[in-house]
Scaffold this motif. Structure first.
Motif, PDB file in Angstrom:
ATOM      1  N   VAL A   6       0.762  -1.160   0.004  1.00 51.21           N
ATOM      2  CA  VAL A   6       0.054  -0.036  -0.171  1.00 51.21           C
ATOM      3  C   VAL A   6       0.836   1.154   0.064  1.00 51.21           C
ATOM      4  O   VAL A   6       1.667   1.217   0.828  1.00 51.21           O
ATOM      5  N   ASP A   7       0.634   2.119  -0.972  1.00 55.92           N
ATOM      6  CA  ASP A   7       1.526   3.292  -1.156  1.00 55.92           C
ATOM      7  C   ASP A   7       1.122   4.286   0.132  1.00 55.92           C
ATOM      8  O   ASP A   7       0.088   4.245   0.702  1.00 55.92           O
ATOM      9  N   ALA A   8       2.044   5.238   0.435  1.00 50.37           N
ATOM     10  CA  ALA A   8       1.909   6.239   1.554  1.00 50.37           C
ATOM     11  C   ALA A   8       0.497   7.120   1.378  1.00 50.37           C
ATOM     12  O   ALA A   8       0.163   7.646   2.377  1.00 50.37           O
TER      13      ALA A   8
ATOM     14  N   ARG B 268     -13.339  -6.779   5.329  1.00 50.50           N
ATOM     15  CA  ARG B 268     -12.589  -7.258   6.458  1.00 50.50           C
ATOM     16  C   ARG B 268     -12.007  -6.072   7.261  1.00 50.50           C
ATOM     17  O   ARG B 268     -12.126  -5.720   8.205  1.00 50.50           O
ATOM     18  N   ARG B 269     -11.176  -5.052   6.544  1.00 45.62           N
ATOM     19  CA  ARG B 269     -10.606  -3.941   7.134  1.00 45.62           C
ATOM     20  C   ARG B 269      -9.868  -3.373   6.113  1.00 45.62           C
ATOM     21  O   ARG B 269      -9.868  -3.668   4.787  1.00 45.62           O
ATOM     22  N   LEU B 270      -9.252  -2.093   6.389  1.00 38.03           N
ATOM     23  CA  LEU B 270      -8.511  -1.151   5.647  1.00 38.03           C
ATOM     24  C   LEU B 270      -7.129  -1.462   5.924  1.00 38.03           C
ATOM     25  O   LEU B 270      -6.615  -1.569   6.937  1.00 38.03           O
ATOM     26  N   LEU B 271      -6.186  -1.618   4.623  1.00 39.76           N
ATOM     27  CA  LEU B 271      -5.022  -1.877   4.775  1.00 39.76           C
ATOM     28  C   LEU B 271      -4.090  -0.430   4.570  1.00 39.76           C
ATOM     29  O   LEU B 271      -4.546   0.453   3.764  1.00 39.76           O
ATOM     30  N   GLU B 272      -3.268  -0.230   5.743  1.00 40.27           N
ATOM     31  CA  GLU B 272      -2.770   0.930   5.902  1.00 40.27           C
ATOM     32  C   GLU B 272      -1.401   0.769   5.116  1.00 40.27           C
ATOM     33  O   GLU B 272      -0.842  -0.274   4.543  1.00 40.27           O
ATOM     34  N   PRO B 273      -0.860   2.082   4.436  1.00 37.01           N
ATOM     35  CA  PRO B 273       0.321   2.075   3.975  1.00 37.01           C
ATOM     36  C   PRO B 273       1.591   1.129   4.631  1.00 37.01           C
ATOM     37  O   PRO B 273       1.784   1.091   5.637  1.00 37.01           O
TER      38      PRO B 273
END
Length: 379
Positions: free
Chosen positions: A36-38, A51-56
């Motif tokens: 995941v990019d910044a 399910r969820r959010l993927l952080e950078p």
């Protein structure tokens, strides 16, 4: 089957299986690793379930059964296509705008709306037409900030439910129809001509006022100069009169002696041998004889004074000279009107006892003629 064939087939089969396992392992690792990019976040679903959010950063997810959806968390620009609208005063206009948005909640943007960018763009188009329809033509052209604020206010509520914030709305162009533009150009041209005429008239009026004021100031200065000239001329005449009076005083005794000698000459020309002379004339002859060379005339009763008597001094105004000079000095400190009046009074001789030298001499002649005539007795 031939044992030799079986021995040759085993190595090839093992190699194929090994290669297949390697490919499967690479694909599995690829499916498991999510980068995941910044500037973004990704929504993760497994078997279609959120399910969820993927952080950078690097995240491992279940392979083959997971999907991710990217959301750019930076401010994004949406172009609102040109829209046609009818204003409140039934004037057709066209306008386009730019909307700046930012995803604040990627979960809502994923679950609450399908393609949040398209949704915000369509909502901005309808809001732009509605806002222009509630305003008059002049307002749509002049109140650009008000249009922007109203569009943003209309977009705030629905976009908050989508997890999107509208940061700014900018209307780029609002163009009326061609007929309206021509009418506006004519109106603007007429207004400019009217302003030009007004400015020209104001300039002429100001020029006339300034010319009149300049002429007025010039007349005032000229009048003041003439007034000062008259005052100075009057003062000069007054001083000249005073100086003539002083000159008459200085020549007092000489004038009396001359007049006495003339009287004696007239007496001597008479036929009588006996004369009665006044005391003043006798003293005069004595004073005059002393000036002659070899004269045996003795001192006798002299005149009481070498100056004019009180009556003569009062007649020619010699006692008032210092007072007149003081009045002239005081007049220099008076205001202009009083100075003019005093100068005119001095110039005309009013209020003073000063007489000219000719008048003084004339009065002296008249006084001499009124003296008792010399009486003669026959021998």
């Amino acid at each position: 089957m031939d044992p030799a064939v079986l021995q040759l087939g085993l190595p090839f089969g093992s190699l194929f299986v090994g290669l297949l396992v390697l490919i499967l392992a690479i694909v599995t690792v690829y499916q498991m690793v999510e980068i995941v990019d910044a500037y973004e976040k990704k929504a993760l679903t497994v078997f279609g379930e959120y399910r969820r959010l993927l952080e950078p950063g690097i995240t491992f997810i279940p392979p083959f059964v997971s999907r991710t959806y990217s959301f750019d968390m930076r401010t994004q620009t949406l172009d609102v296509p040109r829209q046609e609208a009818i204003t409140r005063d039934n004037s057709p206009v066209t306008a386009d705008a730019v909307v700046y948005i930012k995803v604040m909640d990627a979960k809502k943007a994923f679950l609450e709306v399908d393609n949040y960018k398209m949704a915000v763009s369509n909502l901005a188009q309808t809001t732009l037409r509605a806002v222009l329809g509630d305003m008059e033509l002049d307002d749509t052209l002049n109140k650009r900030n008000e249009i922007n604020a109203r569009i943003r206010e209309e977009l705030d509520e629905p976009t908050d439910e989508w997890g999107v914030r509208v940061e700014s709305v900018e209307v780029r162009e609002v163009n009326p129809s061609k007929d309206v533009q021509q009418a506006m150009e004519q109106q603007t041209s007429a207004e400019r001509r009217r302003r030009a005429m007004i400015l020209e008239a104001q300039g002429e009026r100001r020029s006339a006022v300034e010319s009149a004021q300049g002429e007025k100031q010039s007349n005032i200065i000229r009048a003041q100069g003439e007034k000062q000239s008259q005052i100075l001329e009057a003062q000069g005449d007054a001083i000249s009169t005073v100086l003539r009076a002083k000159s008459a005083e200085s020549m007092g005794e000489r004038a009396v002696i001359d007049k006495g000698m003339e009287t004696l000459e007239r007496i001597g020309q008479g036929e009588s041998t006996t004369f009665v002379l006044p005391q003043e004339l006798t003293s005069l002859v004595g004073r005059y004889g002393k000036q002659l060379t070899g004269s045996d005339v003795q001192d006798s009763a002299a005149l009481d004074s070498l100056e004019f008597d009180d009556e003569t001094r009062e007649l020619i105004g010699l006692d008032d000279i210092e007072e007149i000079l003081g009045q002239i000095d005081e007049a220099a400190e008076m205001d202009v009107e009083e100075l003019e009046q005093e100068a005119e009074a001095i110039k005309s001789g009013a209020g003073t006892d000063i007489k000219s030298a000719n008048e003084v001499m004339q009065d002296a002649d008249e006084g001499a003629g009124s003296d008792p005539e010399a009486e003669t007795e026959p021998e």
